[in-house]
Scaffold this motif. Structure first.
Motif, PDB file in Angstrom:
ATOM      1  N   ARG A  80       4.492 -28.324   3.050  1.00 33.68           N
ATOM      2  CA  ARG A  80       5.911 -28.549   3.112  1.00 33.68           C
ATOM      3  C   ARG A  80       6.168 -28.655   4.745  1.00 33.68           C
ATOM      4  O   ARG A  80       5.980 -27.766   5.374  1.00 33.68           O
ATOM      5  N   VAL A  81       6.519 -29.671   4.786  1.00 31.90           N
ATOM      6  CA  VAL A  81       7.099 -30.104   6.315  1.00 31.90           C
ATOM      7  C   VAL A  81       8.589 -29.860   6.283  1.00 31.90           C
ATOM      8  O   VAL A  81       9.359 -30.584   5.728  1.00 31.90           O
ATOM      9  N   GLY A  82       8.914 -28.997   7.303  1.00 28.35           N
ATOM     10  CA  GLY A  82      10.183 -28.417   7.115  1.00 28.35           C
ATOM     11  C   GLY A  82      10.893 -29.102   8.364  1.00 28.35           C
ATOM     12  O   GLY A  82      12.132 -29.385   8.163  1.00 28.35           O
ATOM     13  N   ILE A  83       9.983 -29.348   9.565  1.00 27.56           N
ATOM     14  CA  ILE A  83      10.939 -29.948  10.388  1.00 27.56           C
ATOM     15  C   ILE A  83      10.173 -31.354  10.601  1.00 27.56           C
ATOM     16  O   ILE A  83       9.023 -31.239  11.181  1.00 27.56           O
ATOM     17  N   ALA A  84      10.796 -32.499  10.733  1.00 28.43           N
ATOM     18  CA  ALA A  84      10.173 -33.812  11.217  1.00 28.43           C
ATOM     19  C   ALA A  84      11.683 -34.640  11.346  1.00 28.43           C
ATOM     20  O   ALA A  84      12.416 -34.900  10.572  1.00 28.43           O
ATOM     21  N   ASN A  85      11.308 -35.463  12.612  1.00 31.76           N
ATOM     22  CA  ASN A  85      12.213 -36.324  12.984  1.00 31.76           C
ATOM     23  C   ASN A  85      12.021 -37.565  12.021  1.00 31.76           C
ATOM     24  O   ASN A  85      10.846 -38.301  12.390  1.00 31.76           O
ATOM     25  N   LEU A  86      12.798 -38.198  11.308  1.00 32.59           N
ATOM     26  CA  LEU A  86      12.642 -39.469  10.412  1.00 32.59           C
ATOM     27  C   LEU A  86      13.555 -40.623  10.903  1.00 32.59           C
ATOM     28  O   LEU A  86      14.733 -40.244  11.356  1.00 32.59           O
ATOM     29  N   PRO A  87      13.241 -41.795  10.847  1.00 30.50           N
ATOM     30  CA  PRO A  87      14.088 -42.666  10.894  1.00 30.50           C
ATOM     31  C   PRO A  87      15.561 -42.656   9.999  1.00 30.50           C
ATOM     32  O   PRO A  87      14.966 -42.090   8.856  1.00 30.50           O
ATOM     33  N   GLU A  88      16.485 -42.986  10.532  1.00 31.46           N
ATOM     34  CA  GLU A  88      17.876 -42.834   9.831  1.00 31.46           C
ATOM     35  C   GLU A  88      17.788 -43.360   8.436  1.00 31.46           C
ATOM     36  O   GLU A  88      18.102 -42.554   7.518  1.00 31.46           O
ATOM     37  N   ASN A  89      17.231 -44.457   8.107  1.00 26.96           N
ATOM     38  CA  ASN A  89      17.466 -45.013   6.783  1.00 26.96           C
ATOM     39  C   ASN A  89      16.130 -45.068   6.185  1.00 26.96           C
ATOM     40  O   ASN A  89      15.847 -46.031   5.276  1.00 26.96           O
ATOM     41  N   TYR A  90      15.216 -44.033   6.223  1.00 26.07           N
ATOM     42  CA  TYR A  90      13.888 -44.146   5.715  1.00 26.07           C
ATOM     43  C   TYR A  90      14.118 -43.997   4.003  1.00 26.07           C
ATOM     44  O   TYR A  90      12.999 -44.542   3.664  1.00 26.07           O
ATOM     45  N   GLU A  91      14.789 -43.309   3.704  1.00 26.46           N
ATOM     46  CA  GLU A  91      15.018 -43.479   2.207  1.00 26.46           C
ATOM     47  C   GLU A  91      15.195 -44.433   1.365  1.00 26.46           C
ATOM     48  O   GLU A  91      14.574 -44.843   0.427  1.00 26.46           O
ATOM     49  N   GLU A  92      15.842 -45.354   1.902  1.00 23.87           N
ATOM     50  CA  GLU A  92      16.016 -46.815   1.703  1.00 23.87           C
ATOM     51  C   GLU A  92      14.516 -47.654   1.559  1.00 23.87           C
ATOM     52  O   GLU A  92      14.569 -48.656   0.678  1.00 23.87           O
ATOM     53  N   ARG A  93      13.635 -47.437   2.458  1.00 20.42           N
ATOM     54  CA  ARG A  93      12.364 -48.135   2.507  1.00 20.42           C
ATOM     55  C   ARG A  93      11.238 -47.423   1.621  1.00 20.42           C
ATOM     56  O   ARG A  93      10.216 -47.745   1.348  1.00 20.42           O
ATOM     57  N   MET A  94      11.500 -46.212   0.942  1.00 21.78           N
ATOM     58  CA  MET A  94      10.458 -45.630   0.345  1.00 21.78           C
ATOM     59  C   MET A  94       9.839 -46.168  -0.835  1.00 21.78           C
ATOM     60  O   MET A  94      10.753 -46.871  -1.500  1.00 21.78           O
ATOM     61  N   THR A  95       8.795 -46.024  -1.345  1.00 18.40           N
ATOM     62  CA  THR A  95       8.216 -46.722  -2.549  1.00 18.40           C
ATOM     63  C   THR A  95       7.704 -45.554  -3.412  1.00 18.40           C
ATOM     64  O   THR A  95       7.134 -44.526  -2.894  1.00 18.40           O
ATOM     65  N   ASP A  96       7.875 -45.948  -4.634  1.00 18.47           N
ATOM     66  CA  ASP A  96       7.327 -45.077  -5.813  1.00 18.47           C
ATOM     67  C   ASP A  96       5.983 -45.896  -6.071  1.00 18.47           C
ATOM     68  O   ASP A  96       6.156 -46.341  -7.475  1.00 18.47           O
ATOM     69  N   ASN A  97       4.924 -45.535  -5.497  1.00 15.94           N
ATOM     70  CA  ASN A  97       3.864 -46.263  -5.762  1.00 15.94           C
ATOM     71  C   ASN A  97       3.005 -45.561  -7.068  1.00 15.94           C
ATOM     72  O   ASN A  97       2.175 -46.232  -7.722  1.00 15.94           O
ATOM     73  N   PHE A  98       3.664 -44.459  -7.738  1.00 13.92           N
ATOM     74  CA  PHE A  98       2.681 -43.854  -8.588  1.00 13.92           C
ATOM     75  C   PHE A  98       3.595 -43.785  -9.872  1.00 13.92           C
ATOM     76  O   PHE A  98       3.642 -43.000 -10.880  1.00 13.92           O
ATOM     77  N   SER A  99       4.654 -44.533  -9.925  1.00 13.42           N
ATOM     78  CA  SER A  99       5.443 -44.407 -11.026  1.00 13.42           C
ATOM     79  C   SER A  99       4.825 -44.702 -12.262  1.00 13.42           C
ATOM     80  O   SER A  99       3.818 -45.325 -12.452  1.00 13.42           O
ATOM     81  N   GLY A 100       5.040 -43.646 -13.173  1.00 16.51           N
ATOM     82  CA  GLY A 100       4.459 -43.672 -14.754  1.00 16.51           C
ATOM     83  C   GLY A 100       3.270 -43.014 -14.628  1.00 16.51           C
ATOM     84  O   GLY A 100       2.829 -42.773 -16.023  1.00 16.51           O
ATOM     85  N   THR A 101       2.766 -42.525 -13.559  1.00 16.86           N
ATOM     86  CA  THR A 101       1.579 -41.617 -13.554  1.00 16.86           C
ATOM     87  C   THR A 101       1.687 -40.223 -14.114  1.00 16.86           C
ATOM     88  O   THR A 101       0.862 -39.710 -14.702  1.00 16.86           O
ATOM     89  N   PHE A 102       2.968 -39.751 -13.849  1.00 18.48           N
ATOM     90  CA  PHE A 102       3.284 -38.347 -14.144  1.00 18.48           C
ATOM     91  C   PHE A 102       4.408 -38.215 -14.996  1.00 18.48           C
ATOM     92  O   PHE A 102       5.345 -39.091 -14.907  1.00 18.48           O
TER      93      PHE A 102
END
Length: 180
Positions: A80-102
Protein backbone atom coordinates in the motif's frame (compact mmCIF):
# COMPACT_ATOMS: atom_id res chain seq x y z
CA UNK A 1 -0.28 -1.49 -25.02
CA UNK A 2 -2.26 -4.70 -25.50
CA UNK A 3 -3.63 -7.03 -22.87
CA UNK A 4 -0.80 -8.80 -21.06
CA UNK A 5 -0.79 -12.39 -19.81
CA UNK A 6 0.10 -12.43 -16.14
CA UNK A 7 2.96 -14.80 -15.37
CA UNK A 8 2.97 -17.18 -12.45
CA UNK A 9 3.06 -16.84 -9.51
CA UNK A 10 1.33 -13.45 -10.00
CA UNK A 11 -1.67 -14.94 -11.78
CA UNK A 12 -2.45 -17.41 -8.99
CA UNK A 13 -1.90 -14.80 -6.29
CA UNK A 14 -4.15 -12.23 -7.93
CA UNK A 15 -6.84 -14.80 -8.79
CA UNK A 16 -6.95 -15.84 -5.15
CA UNK A 17 -7.35 -12.21 -4.09
CA UNK A 18 -10.10 -11.78 -6.67
CA UNK A 19 -11.93 -14.83 -5.29
CA UNK A 20 -11.98 -13.27 -1.82
CA UNK A 21 -13.45 -9.94 -2.96
CA UNK A 22 -17.19 -9.33 -3.13
CA UNK A 23 -17.18 -6.05 -5.08
CA UNK A 24 -15.09 -4.32 -7.71
CA UNK A 25 -11.75 -3.19 -6.34
CA UNK A 26 -9.46 -1.01 -8.41
CA UNK A 27 -5.75 -0.80 -7.82
CA UNK A 28 -3.53 1.79 -9.49
CA UNK A 29 -0.26 -0.08 -9.91
CA UNK A 30 3.22 1.38 -10.12
CA UNK A 31 6.78 0.39 -9.39
CA UNK A 32 8.61 -2.87 -9.95
CA UNK A 33 5.49 -4.91 -10.72
CA UNK A 34 4.73 -2.68 -13.72
CA UNK A 35 8.37 -2.62 -14.86
CA UNK A 36 8.73 -6.41 -14.66
CA UNK A 37 5.31 -7.73 -15.69
CA UNK A 38 4.36 -5.15 -18.34
CA UNK A 39 7.77 -4.13 -19.62
CA UNK A 40 9.74 -7.35 -19.19
CA UNK A 41 12.51 -6.33 -16.82
CA UNK A 42 14.55 -9.32 -15.66
CA UNK A 43 14.74 -8.04 -12.10
CA UNK A 44 12.52 -9.72 -9.56
CA UNK A 45 9.89 -8.21 -7.32
CA UNK A 46 7.70 -9.77 -4.65
CA UNK A 47 5.37 -6.84 -4.11
CA UNK A 48 2.76 -5.07 -6.16
CA UNK A 49 2.89 -1.38 -5.30
CA UNK A 50 -0.56 0.21 -5.48
CA UNK A 51 -1.88 3.58 -4.42
CA UNK A 52 -3.70 3.33 -1.11
CA UNK A 53 -6.18 6.12 -1.80
CA UNK A 54 -7.84 4.21 -4.62
CA UNK A 55 -8.98 1.22 -2.56
CA UNK A 56 -8.73 2.68 0.93
CA UNK A 57 -11.94 1.02 2.21
CA UNK A 58 -11.27 -2.34 0.60
CA UNK A 59 -10.28 -5.44 2.57
CA UNK A 60 -7.69 -6.14 -0.14
CA UNK A 61 -4.86 -4.71 1.98
CA UNK A 62 -5.53 -7.04 4.91
CA UNK A 63 -6.17 -10.02 2.64
CA UNK A 64 -3.00 -9.69 0.59
CA UNK A 65 -0.67 -7.29 2.39
CA UNK A 66 2.70 -8.05 3.91
CA UNK A 67 2.39 -10.77 6.56
CA UNK A 68 -1.04 -11.97 5.36
CA UNK A 69 -1.88 -15.63 4.78
CA UNK A 70 -1.74 -15.00 1.02
CA UNK A 71 1.70 -13.43 1.37
CA UNK A 72 2.93 -16.46 3.29
CA UNK A 73 1.42 -18.89 0.76
CA UNK A 74 2.47 -17.14 -2.47
CA UNK A 75 5.57 -15.23 -1.26
CA UNK A 76 4.03 -12.13 -2.90
CA UNK A 77 2.11 -9.24 -1.37
CA UNK A 78 0.30 -5.99 -2.09
CA UNK A 79 2.20 -2.94 -0.89
CA UNK A 80 0.00 0.00 0.00
CA UNK A 81 1.71 3.18 -1.24
CA UNK A 82 0.46 5.96 0.96
CA UNK A 83 2.60 8.87 -0.14
CA UNK A 84 3.73 9.30 -3.72
CA UNK A 85 4.10 12.36 -5.87
CA UNK A 86 2.39 11.58 -9.14
CA UNK A 87 2.15 13.54 -12.37
CA UNK A 88 -1.02 15.59 -12.34
CA UNK A 89 -2.92 13.76 -15.11
CA UNK A 90 -1.64 10.23 -14.50
CA UNK A 91 -5.16 8.73 -14.31
CA UNK A 92 -5.91 9.77 -17.90
CA UNK A 93 -2.97 7.67 -19.14
CA UNK A 94 -3.43 4.49 -17.10
CA UNK A 95 -4.11 1.21 -18.84
CA UNK A 96 -6.23 -1.76 -17.84
CA UNK A 97 -3.96 -4.46 -19.27
CA UNK A 98 -5.65 -7.29 -17.38
CA UNK A 99 -9.25 -6.49 -18.32
CA UNK A 100 -11.45 -9.56 -18.14
CA UNK A 101 -8.91 -11.60 -16.20
CA UNK A 102 -10.66 -11.14 -12.86
CA UNK A 103 -14.24 -10.81 -11.68
CA UNK A 104 -13.74 -8.14 -9.00
CA UNK A 105 -10.12 -7.02 -9.18
CA UNK A 106 -9.17 -4.30 -11.66
CA UNK A 107 -5.48 -3.52 -12.08
CA UNK A 108 -4.72 -0.21 -13.74
CA UNK A 109 -1.08 0.45 -14.56
CA UNK A 110 0.63 3.78 -14.75
CA UNK A 111 2.02 4.82 -18.11
CA UNK A 112 5.82 4.17 -18.33
CA UNK A 113 6.73 7.87 -18.15
CA UNK A 114 4.63 8.22 -15.01
CA UNK A 115 6.22 5.09 -13.50
CA UNK A 116 9.62 6.70 -14.04
CA UNK A 117 8.57 10.06 -12.64
CA UNK A 118 7.19 8.50 -9.45
CA UNK A 119 10.73 7.22 -8.83
CA UNK A 120 12.49 10.55 -9.33
CA UNK A 121 12.55 11.63 -5.67
CA UNK A 122 14.00 8.38 -4.35
CA UNK A 123 16.44 7.90 -7.26
CA UNK A 124 17.87 4.65 -5.89
CA UNK A 125 20.13 2.40 -7.96
CA UNK A 126 17.12 0.13 -8.64
CA UNK A 127 15.07 3.15 -9.75
CA UNK A 128 17.78 4.19 -12.19
CA UNK A 129 17.97 0.64 -13.57
CA UNK A 130 14.18 0.63 -14.02
CA UNK A 131 14.35 3.94 -15.90
CA UNK A 132 17.14 2.57 -18.11
CA UNK A 133 15.07 -0.52 -18.83
CA UNK A 134 12.00 1.53 -19.70
CA UNK A 135 14.13 3.80 -21.90
CA UNK A 136 15.26 0.75 -23.87
CA UNK A 137 11.94 -1.06 -24.26
CA UNK A 138 9.40 1.76 -24.61
CA UNK A 139 11.62 3.56 -25.96
CA UNK A 140 11.40 6.82 -24.09
CA UNK A 141 11.09 10.16 -25.81
CA UNK A 142 13.27 12.40 -23.62
CA UNK A 143 11.17 15.46 -24.44
CA UNK A 144 7.96 13.74 -23.26
CA UNK A 145 9.60 12.82 -19.95
CA UNK A 146 10.96 16.34 -19.50
CA UNK A 147 7.70 18.05 -20.42
CA UNK A 148 5.61 15.85 -18.14
CA UNK A 149 8.06 16.49 -15.28
CA UNK A 150 7.88 20.27 -15.65
CA UNK A 151 4.17 20.51 -16.52
CA UNK A 152 2.70 17.95 -14.14
CA UNK A 153 5.06 17.01 -11.32
CA UNK A 154 7.72 19.55 -10.40
CA UNK A 155 5.36 21.89 -8.54
CA UNK A 156 4.45 19.07 -6.12
CA UNK A 157 8.00 18.07 -5.19
CA UNK A 158 9.58 18.91 -1.85
CA UNK A 159 13.00 19.69 -3.29
CA UNK A 160 12.49 20.47 -6.99
CA UNK A 161 16.04 21.74 -7.54
CA UNK A 162 17.43 18.35 -6.47
CA UNK A 163 14.92 16.54 -8.68
CA UNK A 164 15.86 18.82 -11.59
CA UNK A 165 19.39 17.43 -11.25
CA UNK A 166 18.02 13.88 -11.14
CA UNK A 167 15.94 14.51 -14.25
CA UNK A 168 19.01 15.82 -16.07
CA UNK A 169 20.99 12.74 -15.00
CA UNK A 170 18.18 10.50 -16.26
CA UNK A 171 17.93 12.36 -19.56
CA UNK A 172 21.68 11.84 -20.05
CA UNK A 173 21.26 8.11 -19.23
CA UNK A 174 18.40 7.82 -21.73
CA UNK A 175 20.38 9.61 -24.44
CA UNK A 176 23.36 7.34 -23.83
CA UNK A 177 21.18 4.20 -24.02
CA UNK A 178 19.47 5.34 -27.19
CA UNK A 179 22.78 6.19 -28.89
CA UNK A 180 24.26 2.73 -28.32
Amino acid sequence: MNKIQLPEPWLSFLKEIDGLLSKETQLHCLGGFVVTVLYGSERSTVDLDALSLVARDSPVWELAGKGSALHKRHKLYLDRVGIANLPENYEERMTDNFSGTFEHLRLFSLDPYDVALVKIERNSARDREDVKHLARVVPFDPETLKQRYYDELRVYLGNPEREDLTLNLWLEMIEEIQNI
